[in-house]
Scaffold this active site. Structure first.
Site, PDB file in Angstrom:
ATOM      1  N   ARG A  57     -12.558   3.259  46.377  1.00 50.31           N
ATOM      2  CA  ARG A  57     -11.478   3.265  47.366  1.00 50.31           C
ATOM      3  C   ARG A  57     -11.942   2.676  48.701  1.00 50.31           C
ATOM      4  O   ARG A  57     -11.138   2.160  49.470  1.00 50.31           O
ATOM      5  CB  ARG A  57     -11.017   4.706  47.551  1.00 50.31           C
ATOM      6  CG  ARG A  57      -9.767   4.854  48.350  1.00 50.31           C
ATOM      7  CD  ARG A  57      -9.284   6.297  48.300  1.00 50.31           C
ATOM      8  NE  ARG A  57      -8.113   6.491  49.122  1.00 50.31           N
ATOM      9  CZ  ARG A  57      -7.887   7.581  49.844  1.00 50.31           C
ATOM     10  NH1 ARG A  57      -8.778   8.562  49.839  1.00 50.31           N
ATOM     11  NH2 ARG A  57      -6.798   7.688  50.565  1.00 50.31           N
ATOM     12  N   HIS A  61     -10.052   0.425  51.935  1.00 50.03           N
ATOM     13  CA  HIS A  61      -9.934   0.948  53.300  1.00 50.03           C
ATOM     14  C   HIS A  61     -10.832   0.208  54.283  1.00 50.03           C
ATOM     15  O   HIS A  61     -10.561   0.200  55.479  1.00 50.03           O
ATOM     16  CB  HIS A  61     -10.224   2.458  53.303  1.00 50.03           C
ATOM     17  CG  HIS A  61      -9.153   3.259  52.637  1.00 50.03           C
ATOM     18  ND1 HIS A  61      -8.644   4.421  53.148  1.00 50.03           N
ATOM     19  CD2 HIS A  61      -8.465   3.040  51.487  1.00 50.03           C
ATOM     20  CE1 HIS A  61      -7.703   4.896  52.335  1.00 50.03           C
ATOM     21  NE2 HIS A  61      -7.594   4.084  51.318  1.00 50.03           N
ATOM     22  N   ASN A  89      -7.904   8.509  56.008  1.00 51.18           N
ATOM     23  CA  ASN A  89      -9.293   8.779  55.627  1.00 51.18           C
ATOM     24  C   ASN A  89      -9.726  10.227  55.833  1.00 51.18           C
ATOM     25  O   ASN A  89     -10.489  10.773  55.035  1.00 51.18           O
ATOM     26  CB  ASN A  89     -10.229   7.861  56.426  1.00 51.18           C
ATOM     27  CG  ASN A  89      -9.929   6.392  56.157  1.00 51.18           C
ATOM     28  OD1 ASN A  89      -9.463   6.043  55.081  1.00 51.18           O
ATOM     29  ND2 ASN A  89     -10.191   5.537  57.136  1.00 51.18           N
ATOM     30  N   PRO A 158      -1.459   1.818  54.585  1.00 53.15           N
ATOM     31  CA  PRO A 158      -0.129   2.292  54.180  1.00 53.15           C
ATOM     32  C   PRO A 158      -0.092   3.783  53.857  1.00 53.15           C
ATOM     33  O   PRO A 158      -1.076   4.354  53.389  1.00 53.15           O
ATOM     34  CB  PRO A 158       0.154   1.464  52.922  1.00 53.15           C
ATOM     35  CG  PRO A 158      -1.190   1.158  52.359  1.00 53.15           C
ATOM     36  CD  PRO A 158      -2.121   1.035  53.529  1.00 53.15           C
ATOM     37  N   HIS A 188      -5.539   3.477  41.054  1.00 54.68           N
ATOM     38  CA  HIS A 188      -5.192   4.891  40.917  1.00 54.68           C
ATOM     39  C   HIS A 188      -5.266   5.346  39.462  1.00 54.68           C
ATOM     40  O   HIS A 188      -4.832   6.447  39.138  1.00 54.68           O
ATOM     41  CB  HIS A 188      -3.808   5.167  41.535  1.00 54.68           C
ATOM     42  CG  HIS A 188      -3.787   4.966  43.023  1.00 54.68           C
ATOM     43  ND1 HIS A 188      -2.626   4.950  43.769  1.00 54.68           N
ATOM     44  CD2 HIS A 188      -4.788   4.763  43.920  1.00 54.68           C
ATOM     45  CE1 HIS A 188      -2.918   4.743  45.048  1.00 54.68           C
ATOM     46  NE2 HIS A 188      -4.223   4.623  45.167  1.00 54.68           N
ATOM     47  N   ASP A 247      -8.455   2.670  33.012  1.00 55.20           N
ATOM     48  CA  ASP A 247      -7.710   2.083  31.893  1.00 55.20           C
ATOM     49  C   ASP A 247      -6.284   1.798  32.365  1.00 55.20           C
ATOM     50  O   ASP A 247      -6.011   1.880  33.562  1.00 55.20           O
ATOM     51  CB  ASP A 247      -7.704   3.067  30.705  1.00 55.20           C
ATOM     52  CG  ASP A 247      -7.103   4.414  31.090  1.00 55.20           C
ATOM     53  OD1 ASP A 247      -6.608   4.557  32.234  1.00 55.20           O
ATOM     54  OD2 ASP A 247      -7.122   5.342  30.259  1.00 55.20           O
TER      55      ASP A 247
HETATM   56  C1  HEM Z   1      -0.936   0.083  47.494  1.00 51.25           C
HETATM   57  C2  HEM Z   1      -1.084   0.917  48.492  1.00 51.25           C
HETATM   58  C3  HEM Z   1      -1.916   2.167  48.403  1.00 51.25           C
HETATM   59  C4  HEM Z   1      -1.570   3.377  48.892  1.00 51.25           C
HETATM   60  C5  HEM Z   1      -0.297   3.733  49.643  1.00 51.25           C
HETATM   61  C6  HEM Z   1      -2.633   4.287  48.559  1.00 51.25           C
HETATM   62  C7  HEM Z   1      -2.670   5.620  48.907  1.00 51.25           C
HETATM   63  C8  HEM Z   1      -3.550   6.535  48.389  1.00 51.25           C
HETATM   64  C9  HEM Z   1      -3.478   7.950  48.609  1.00 51.25           C
HETATM   65  C10 HEM Z   1      -2.457   8.642  49.500  1.00 51.25           C
HETATM   66  C11 HEM Z   1      -4.467   8.534  47.895  1.00 51.25           C
HETATM   67  C12 HEM Z   1      -4.759  10.024  47.814  1.00 51.25           C
HETATM   68  C13 HEM Z   1      -5.468  10.446  49.057  1.00 51.25           C
HETATM   69  C14 HEM Z   1      -5.444  11.927  49.287  1.00 51.25           C
HETATM   70  O1  HEM Z   1      -4.407  12.545  49.065  1.00 51.25           O
HETATM   71  O2  HEM Z   1      -6.480  12.466  49.741  1.00 51.25           O
HETATM   72  C15 HEM Z   1      -5.188   7.491  47.221  1.00 51.25           C
HETATM   73  C16 HEM Z   1      -6.271   7.677  46.406  1.00 51.25           C
HETATM   74  C17 HEM Z   1      -7.016   6.652  45.892  1.00 51.25           C
HETATM   75  N1  HEM Z   1      -6.844   5.306  46.151  1.00 51.25           N
HETATM   76 FE1  HEM Z   1      -5.220   4.470  46.978  1.00 51.25          FE
HETATM   77  N2  HEM Z   1      -3.591   3.612  47.870  1.00 51.25           N
HETATM   78  C18 HEM Z   1      -3.210   2.312  47.754  1.00 51.25           C
HETATM   79  C19 HEM Z   1      -3.943   1.299  47.188  1.00 51.25           C
HETATM   80  C20 HEM Z   1      -5.239   1.433  46.735  1.00 51.25           C
HETATM   81  C21 HEM Z   1      -6.135   0.357  46.455  1.00 51.25           C
HETATM   82  C22 HEM Z   1      -5.803  -1.124  46.649  1.00 51.25           C
HETATM   83  C23 HEM Z   1      -7.299   0.914  46.029  1.00 51.25           C
HETATM   84  C24 HEM Z   1      -8.564   0.258  45.591  1.00 51.25           C
HETATM   85  C25 HEM Z   1      -8.650  -0.975  45.165  1.00 51.25           C
HETATM   86  C26 HEM Z   1      -7.107   2.344  46.015  1.00 51.25           C
HETATM   87  C27 HEM Z   1      -8.016   3.266  45.530  1.00 51.25           C
HETATM   88  C28 HEM Z   1      -7.809   4.621  45.484  1.00 51.25           C
HETATM   89  C29 HEM Z   1      -8.613   5.544  44.708  1.00 51.25           C
HETATM   90  C30 HEM Z   1      -9.736   5.176  43.757  1.00 51.25           C
HETATM   91  C31 HEM Z   1      -8.135   6.827  44.986  1.00 51.25           C
HETATM   92  C32 HEM Z   1      -8.699   8.158  44.461  1.00 51.25           C
HETATM   93  C33 HEM Z   1      -9.835   8.570  45.367  1.00 51.25           C
HETATM   94  C34 HEM Z   1     -10.544   9.850  45.023  1.00 51.25           C
HETATM   95  O3  HEM Z   1     -10.371  10.431  43.951  1.00 51.25           O
HETATM   96  O4  HEM Z   1     -11.335  10.308  45.877  1.00 51.25           O
HETATM   97  N3  HEM Z   1      -5.863   2.623  46.490  1.00 51.25           N
HETATM   98  N4  HEM Z   1      -4.618   6.272  47.552  1.00 51.25           N
END
Ligand code: HEM
Ligand SMILES: *[C@@H]1O[C@H](CO)[C@@H](O)[C@H](O)[C@H]1NC(C)=O
Ligand SMILES: *[C@@H]1O[C@H](CO)[C@@H](O)[C@H](O)[C@H]1NC(C)=O
Ligand SMILES: *[C@@H]1O[C@H](CO)[C@@H](O)[C@H](O)[C@H]1NC(C)=O
Ligand SMILES: *[C@@H]1O[C@H](CO)[C@@H](O)[C@H](O)[C@H]1NC(C)=O
Length: 324
Positions: A57, A61, A89, A158, A188, A247
């Site tokens: 992630r 960011h 973050n 976002p 995700h 996957d």
């Molecule tokens: C398209 C827009 C995106 C939005 C709005 C978004 C938003 C979020 C949110 C809200 C979470 C959960 C955070 C929490 O509740 O603590 C999350 C988790 C995550 N995001 Fe995104 N995300 C986006 C795109 C991406 C991209 C492009 C990547 C990486 C290439 C990514 C990788 C991840 C990963 C791997 C997690 C899980 C992290 C963990 O388990 O610690 N996200 N994202």
């Protein structure tokens, strides 16, 4: 007064900015760099399986906020509020120590050579491939920023409540296509999110006092149990049905109305993005190919500012004022 120092300095800046990224950037100066980074990532995942998701992630960011420059890894200073405090973050990013460990191992092998910005790019790639996802060749040669900005992150990153048209416009600012939006959201496929990120969607979508109608009723019932009103909003929930495996299950879940975030499910609601959700849900190879392409493109984002190779990813070697 001689202009020479200034000229030399401008030359340095130009070089820093113009140095093109390329595969094998460290093949002479630190030939084992990629092997070392992967090894540390692998050990981190044995210790804590979720670290794969947490680590990958960071590429998103970091790169979206003033380019891929490890600004995200800088700790706050008395005069600089860092990105770690930004809304996307704080209480959310974890596994910062994995970057420290990779940096430590690389400083031991080749001091002062490999940037923290490149470490983020390598570790993200490794986290995905070690989770069963695609493996791609990374371009390297980035430099680390001297500064970090909470405000910049808050202005750019976002919200989980974003809809697909907002995300399409946002990603377009970084030259990322509609296909990239959908493929990169496939990240995700691994990891977890907090109840904090889904409460509005479950209980008051668009101020209606009702849940988002796009949620599958069975899945909603499950989420209601995991994230009831009044829950500790730090409680976490899997982002798809196979949260340790990279996957295409995420896309199958979206087709079934089982996306966790509003930003996820909206990809299936919108006609422009829906076709890619269908495609990736049916063809994992297409998803893997598009994801790897998207990650490489995202890794190309640069700040255009002069940088350095930090010796500790949490602190800049030089003060930004040295730049003036
Ligand atoms: C398209 C827009 C995106 C939005 C709005 C978004 C938003 C979020 C949110 C809200 C979470 C959960 C955070 C929490 O509740 O603590 C999350 C988790 C995550 N995001 Fe995104 N995300 C986006 C795109 C991406 C991209 C492009 C990547 C990486 C290439 C990514 C990788 C991840 C990963 C791997 C997690 C899980 C992290 C963990 O388990 O610690 N996200 N994202
Ligand atoms: C999508 O989100 C944007 C920005 O929040 C908003 O202005 C727009 O009305 C939303 N579109 C729909 C169809 O909900
Ligand atoms: C997007 O591409 C255009 C044209 O190639 C370029 O001028 C611009 O700097 C790029 N923007 C970003 C954020 O990379
Ligand atoms: C739902 O959202 C609306 C508008 O954002 C707000 O006025 C209302 O108080 C919220 N309802 C609850 C129960 O939080
Ligand atoms: C989540 O945990 C952090 C750190 O322990 C705490 O400061 C914060 O208040 C918690 N947030 C919620 C919504 O409970």
């Amino acid at each position: 007064m001689s202009l020479l120092p200034l000229v030399l300095f401008l030359l340095l800046i130009t070089m820093a900015v113009a140095t093109p990224l390329r595969p094998g950037f460290y093949s002479e100066t630190c030939p084992e760099a990629e092997v070392i980074a992967r090894d540390v990532m692998k050990k981190a995942m044995v210790r804590e399986p979720r670290s794969a998701a947490s680590v990958m992630r960071f590429q998103f960011h970091d790169c979206f906020v003033n380019g891929c420059d490890a600004s995200l890894l800088l700790d706050d200073t008395p005069t600089m509020l860092g990105e770690k405090l930004a809304l996307s973050n704080i209480n959310s990013l974890s596994s910062f120590e994995v970057f420290d460990e990779i940096k430590e191992a690389l400083e031991e092998a080749c001091p002062g050579t490999v940037s923290c910005a490149d470490i983020i790019i390598m570790a993200s790639r490794d986290a995905v491939s070690l989770s069963g996802g695609p493996k791609w060749e990374v371009k390297l040669g980035r430099q680390d920023s001297l500064t970090t900005s909470k405000e910049d992150s808050d202005n750019i990153m976002p919200s989980p409540r974003s809809n697909a048209s907002f995300l399409i416009d946002l990603f377009a600012k970084f030259n990322l296509s509609v296909k990239d939006v959908v493929a990169l959201s496939g990240s995700h496929s691994i990891g977890q999110g907090r109840c904090f990120s889904v409460m509005v969607r479950l209980y008051n979508q668009s101020g209606s006092g009702k849940p988002d109608p796009a949620i599958d009723p069975m899945y909603r019932e499950k989420l209601n149990k995991l994230c009831p009103l009044g829950v500790d909003e730090n409680v976490t929930v899997d982002l798809d049905a196979t949260p340790k495996l990279f996957d295409n299950q995420y896309f199958k879940d979206l087709v079934a109305g089982r996306g966790f975030l509003n930003s996820d499910q909206t990809l299936f609601t919108y006609p422009e993005t829906r076709e890619y959700v269908w495609l990736f849900s049916e063809d994992e190879d297409e998803f893997f190919k598009a994801f790897a392409e998207g990650m490489v493109k995202m890794g190309d984002l640069r700040s255009g500012r002069a940088g350095e190779i930090r010796s500790n990813c949490r602190v800049a070697n030089r003060k930004p004022v040295d730049n003036l």
